[in-house]
Design a protein around this motif. Structure first.
Motif, mmCIF file in Angstrom:
data_model
loop_
_atom_site.group_PDB
_atom_site.id
_atom_site.type_symbol
_atom_site.label_atom_id
_atom_site.label_comp_id
_atom_site.label_asym_id
_atom_site.label_seq_id
_atom_site.Cartn_x
_atom_site.Cartn_y
_atom_site.Cartn_z
ATOM 1 N N LEU A 30 0.768 -1.587 -0.169
ATOM 2 C CA LEU A 30 -0.341 0.105 -0.066
ATOM 3 C C LEU A 30 0.814 1.210 -0.431
ATOM 4 N N LEU A 31 1.971 1.074 1.037
ATOM 5 C CA LEU A 31 3.032 2.730 0.884
ATOM 6 C C LEU A 31 4.351 2.821 -0.889
ATOM 7 N N ASP A 32 3.471 1.644 -1.381
ATOM 8 C CA ASP A 32 4.145 1.642 -2.363
ATOM 9 C C ASP A 32 5.832 0.709 -2.117
ATOM 10 N N ASP A 33 6.142 0.514 -1.761
ATOM 11 C CA ASP A 33 7.083 0.293 -1.390
ATOM 12 C C ASP A 33 7.507 -1.967 -1.751
ATOM 13 N N VAL A 34 7.125 -2.066 -3.011
ATOM 14 C CA VAL A 34 7.273 -3.496 -3.606
ATOM 15 C C VAL A 34 8.535 -4.402 -3.351
ATOM 16 N N PRO A 35 9.574 -3.143 -3.227
ATOM 17 C CA PRO A 35 10.838 -4.656 -2.644
ATOM 18 C C PRO A 35 10.342 -4.679 -1.110
ATOM 19 N N LEU A 36 9.812 -4.092 -0.522
ATOM 20 C CA LEU A 36 9.960 -4.617 0.909
ATOM 21 C C LEU A 36 8.785 -5.839 1.344
ATOM 22 N N ALA A 37 8.067 -5.260 0.739
ATOM 23 C CA ALA A 37 6.593 -6.562 0.518
ATOM 24 C C ALA A 37 7.049 -7.903 -0.214
ATOM 25 N N LEU A 38 7.674 -8.051 -1.547
ATOM 26 C CA LEU A 38 8.337 -8.915 -1.381
ATOM 27 C C LEU A 38 9.488 -9.527 -0.325
ATOM 28 N N GLU A 39 10.191 -8.708 0.088
ATOM 29 C CA GLU A 39 11.615 -9.531 1.040
ATOM 30 C C GLU A 39 10.551 -10.067 2.326
ATOM 31 N N VAL A 40 9.460 -9.374 3.502
ATOM 32 C CA VAL A 40 8.895 -9.526 3.922
ATOM 33 C C VAL A 40 8.251 -11.289 3.086
ATOM 34 N N LEU A 41 7.561 -11.503 2.296
ATOM 35 C CA LEU A 41 6.681 -11.845 1.409
ATOM 36 C C LEU A 41 8.437 -13.268 1.845
ATOM 37 N N SER A 42 9.032 -13.425 0.977
ATOM 38 C CA SER A 42 10.678 -14.371 0.434
ATOM 39 C C SER A 42 10.900 -14.970 2.368
ATOM 40 N N ASN A 43 10.920 -13.998 3.257
ATOM 41 C CA ASN A 43 11.494 -14.203 4.613
ATOM 42 C C ASN A 43 10.470 -15.335 5.046
ATOM 43 N N SER A 44 9.523 -14.941 5.114
ATOM 44 C CA SER A 44 8.528 -15.357 5.890
ATOM 45 C C SER A 44 8.009 -17.268 4.870
ATOM 46 N N ILE A 45 7.941 -17.499 3.766
ATOM 47 C CA ILE A 45 7.926 -18.788 2.909
ATOM 48 C C ILE A 45 9.340 -19.383 3.776
ATOM 49 N N ARG A 46 10.447 -18.906 3.530
ATOM 50 C CA ARG A 46 11.667 -19.391 3.733
ATOM 51 C C ARG A 46 11.720 -20.019 5.962
ATOM 52 N N SER A 47 10.692 -19.031 6.241
ATOM 53 C CA SER A 47 10.494 -19.617 7.339
ATOM 54 C C SER A 47 10.245 -20.787 8.088
ATOM 55 N N ASN A 48 9.998 -21.491 9.561
ATOM 56 C CA ASN A 48 10.274 -23.121 9.824
ATOM 57 C C ASN A 48 7.947 -22.689 10.778
ATOM 58 N N LYS A 49 8.434 -21.313 10.645
ATOM 59 C CA LYS A 49 6.546 -21.193 11.739
ATOM 60 C C LYS A 49 5.731 -21.500 10.659
ATOM 61 N N ILE A 50 6.037 -21.436 9.271
ATOM 62 C CA ILE A 50 4.956 -21.580 8.542
ATOM 63 C C ILE A 50 4.127 -23.217 8.231
ATOM 64 N N SER A 51 3.276 -23.117 8.214
ATOM 65 C CA SER A 51 3.076 -24.342 7.212
ATOM 66 C C SER A 51 2.758 -24.530 5.419
ATOM 67 N N ILE A 52 2.709 -25.614 5.586
ATOM 68 C CA ILE A 52 3.227 -25.733 3.451
ATOM 69 C C ILE A 52 1.950 -24.802 3.048
ATOM 70 N N GLU A 53 0.715 -25.407 3.296
ATOM 71 C CA GLU A 53 -0.521 -24.535 2.794
ATOM 72 C C GLU A 53 -0.321 -23.446 2.901
ATOM 73 N N GLN A 54 0.321 -22.628 4.249
ATOM 74 C CA GLN A 54 0.351 -20.895 3.871
ATOM 75 C C GLN A 54 1.702 -20.829 3.232
ATOM 76 N N LYS A 55 2.404 -21.309 3.311
ATOM 77 C CA LYS A 55 3.867 -21.116 2.237
ATOM 78 C C LYS A 55 3.078 -20.996 1.190
ATOM 79 N N LYS A 56 2.664 -22.153 0.832
ATOM 80 C CA LYS A 56 1.635 -21.243 -0.928
ATOM 81 C C LYS A 56 1.068 -20.383 -0.961
#
Length: 186
Positions: free
Chosen positions: A134-160
């Protein structure tokens, strides 16, 4: 006049002169405790002075008078989240506000903080990614998502779901963020 007191109190509040803001708004609040604008400013001043419980009392009384007013619910939730108090109640206040405030950066920031405090990594990530997008900081939004996708705290379905969100951000921009070489995603 109560409205000039409100304006002057608001000016003091914006300048972080909380003592003068309090002294200015208190007579207006005492004469018109049901006035939404005066009461919300009064509660904000109380919070700024560390009087969180009193501010919550003012807002909860207002909520009983105006039960459908979303600004009051958001204000109560903000105080609770910022002070790490009664997060379950804060979540119950925020959930119905998503349709009205889904594109409000303050709502998304509060939602992200709430779910971070509640240790719900998935919902916190979605809120943070939406906030940065929303703040138009797309690279940071993508970084947040990438970091969580790599996290062990997120289930496989949530990663999808997070990967689909990431792809949606990449392909949904006016100029898709495609690599020059390699595999195309959109």
């Amino acid at each position: 006049d109560k409205y000039s007191r409100h304006k002057l109190g608001l000016l003091y509040y914006k300048r972080s002169d909380y003592k003068n803001a309090y002294d200015t708004i208190l007579p207006a609040y005492k004469s018109r405790p049901n006035n939404l604008y005066i009461s919300i400013l009064y509660s904000n001043i109380l919070v700024s002075q560390g009087q969180t419980d009193e501010a919550l009392e003012v807002l909860n009384r207002l909520k009983n008078i105006y039960p459908l007013n979303t600004v009051i619910s958001l204000s109560i939730a903000e105080i609770l989240i910022e002070n790490n108090l009664n997060l379950g109640y804060a979540e119950r206040l925020l959930d119905p506000l998503e349709t009205h405030y889904g594109l409000n950066p303050n709502y998304l920031r509060l939602s992200s903080k709430l779910y971070t405090l509640k240790e719900n990594e998935f919902k916190a990530t979605i809120s943070r990614a939406n906030y940065y997008e929303l703040l138009d900081d797309v690279p940071l939004a993508l970084e947040v998502l990438s970091n969580s996708i790599r996290s062990n705290k997120i289930s496989i379905e949530q990663k999808k779901i997070l990967e689909a969100k990431k792809l949606s951000i990449i392909c949904g921009n006016p100029r898709p963020l495609e690599p020059l070489f390699g595999e195309k995603t959109c």
